[in-house]
Every structure is written in structure tokens, then in C-alpha cells.
Write a protein that holds these residues in place. Sequence first.
Motif, PDB file in Angstrom:
ATOM      1  N   GLU A   8       0.839  -1.210   0.000  1.00  0.00           N
ATOM      2  CA  GLU A   8       0.000   0.000   0.000  1.00  0.00           C
ATOM      3  C   GLU A   8       0.872   1.257   0.000  1.00  0.00           C
ATOM      4  O   GLU A   8       0.540   2.243  -0.651  1.00  0.00           O
ATOM      5  N   GLU A   9       1.979   1.197   0.707  1.00  0.00           N
ATOM      6  CA  GLU A   9       2.899   2.337   0.739  1.00  0.00           C
ATOM      7  C   GLU A   9       3.450   2.622  -0.663  1.00  0.00           C
ATOM      8  O   GLU A   9       3.507   3.770  -1.092  1.00  0.00           O
ATOM      9  N   LYS A  11       2.038   1.758  -3.503  1.00  0.00           N
ATOM     10  CA  LYS A  11       0.931   2.219  -4.345  1.00  0.00           C
ATOM     11  C   LYS A  11       0.709   3.719  -4.199  1.00  0.00           C
ATOM     12  O   LYS A  11       0.385   4.399  -5.180  1.00  0.00           O
ATOM     13  N   LEU A  12       0.892   4.245  -2.992  1.00  0.00           N
ATOM     14  CA  LEU A  12       0.745   5.693  -2.792  1.00  0.00           C
ATOM     15  C   LEU A  12       1.784   6.464  -3.593  1.00  0.00           C
ATOM     16  O   LEU A  12       1.488   7.518  -4.155  1.00  0.00           O
ATOM     17  N   LYS A  15       0.843   6.221  -7.280  1.00  0.00           N
ATOM     18  CA  LYS A  15      -0.333   7.062  -7.572  1.00  0.00           C
ATOM     19  C   LYS A  15       0.072   8.494  -7.897  1.00  0.00           C
ATOM     20  O   LYS A  15      -0.580   9.178  -8.684  1.00  0.00           O
ATOM     21  N   LYS A  16       1.183   8.959  -7.342  1.00  0.00           N
ATOM     22  CA  LYS A  16       1.663  10.308  -7.660  1.00  0.00           C
ATOM     23  C   LYS A  16       2.005  10.412  -9.142  1.00  0.00           C
ATOM     24  O   LYS A  16       1.742  11.439  -9.775  1.00  0.00           O
ATOM     25  N   ASP A  19      -1.264  10.511 -11.077  1.00  0.00           N
ATOM     26  CA  ASP A  19      -1.866  11.845 -11.000  1.00  0.00           C
ATOM     27  C   ASP A  19      -1.168  12.827 -11.945  1.00  0.00           C
ATOM     28  O   ASP A  19      -1.823  13.650 -12.593  1.00  0.00           O
ATOM     29  N   GLN A 190      -4.557   3.345 -12.796  1.00  0.00           N
ATOM     30  CA  GLN A 190      -5.148   4.356 -11.906  1.00  0.00           C
ATOM     31  C   GLN A 190      -5.550   5.628 -12.635  1.00  0.00           C
ATOM     32  O   GLN A 190      -6.035   6.581 -12.017  1.00  0.00           O
TER      33      GLN A 190
END
Length: 193
Positions: A8-9, A11-12, A15-16, A19, A190
Motif C-alpha cells: 500500500e505504501e 501504491k501511494l 499514484k503520484k 496523477d 489508476q
Amino acid sequence: QEFGLISEERKLVLKKLSDYISKKFETGKTPKMTVICTHNSRRSHLGQLWLSVGAKYYGLPTVETFSGGTEATAFNIRAVNAMRKIGFEIEADNADATNPDYQIKWSTHMDSYHAFSKKYETAPNPTENFAAIMVCNSADKGCPIVSGCDFRLSLPFDDPKAFDDTDLEAEKYTERAEQICREMLYVFSQIKK
């Protein structure tokens, strides 16, 4: 199907990049991304190739991907062979050169993709308005400023070079290529169309 293997870390962090790409699309601009590692020999090439594949796989508008290093060496034959094992068609017109120029295809209906080692600011790489994706800690620390980038992301991967000339060499190169694939595909998964 393997996105569950990504923490999960992590993935964050990924995700940047999603974005950043989304914002470029929203403003009608073509996202340009340069994957950077010290020698531009392994992880940076794998990242560039998988970014291109990911964009095509998800049917996204045009993206431009590049790779470079803080110095130029050669696209390492072990990384080349790992990509061949996965299914990429890779040829080199100048295989005996110190820094071969590889022509790469992952589909019969595409122009060859050129891969050779170069510094991150060397043509054909962009010099402004691009994402700098730092895939090794030494390049990230040794290159505090990447001139012209409008987004920088630290996304280190373990170097398969640590297993050169060992019984685990082929396995570790394939493992790293698959990890980079998984994460670059996740980036594009994403993005909202």
C-alpha cells in the motif's frame, strides 16, 4: 492480476505518477517521462519499456517515454535477455558496439523502439516539461536537480546487478523486470479516461 503484490505504501508513491499523467491529459498535453538511473543500463530501460507497454495496454492517449542516466554505459545484455525471455523481440544492428542501439518490439504492428544508453539530458530525451522518475537511490541522491523536469519521483528498485555472474542471475533479472512491469501497469490502471 498481481497488483496485490504491491504494498500500500508503494501504491501511494505510484499514484503520484498516475496523477501527474492524468493532469497532463486533462490539460491536453502529452505526458513525457524520463526514467533515470545512474548508468542507464538496467532498471531505467526496463521502466521506460514497461511505461510504453502500460500506456498501450490501457488504451491511453499518447505518452512519450525515455530513459537516461547520470552517465552513459550500455543497455546491459542481462536486462536485454530478461526482456527477450518475457517475449520482447530485440535486435541490435551494432551488437558488437560498446553501446549497442537495440530495436525493440512487443507487437508486430509497431515501429521498432530504440534503446541505447545515454545521459538523461541527451537527445532524444526531453529537456523541459517532463517527469523524472528516479529508479535508483544513487542517481536520486547524486542528481539533486534534474533540469527541465516539472515533476520528480523517487521510485527505487533493487538492482539486479547484485546477482551478476551468480546462479541467481537470470531469475533476479526476470524478477526485477516483472516487478517493474507490475508497478508501471498499476500506474496506468489508476488513470481515469
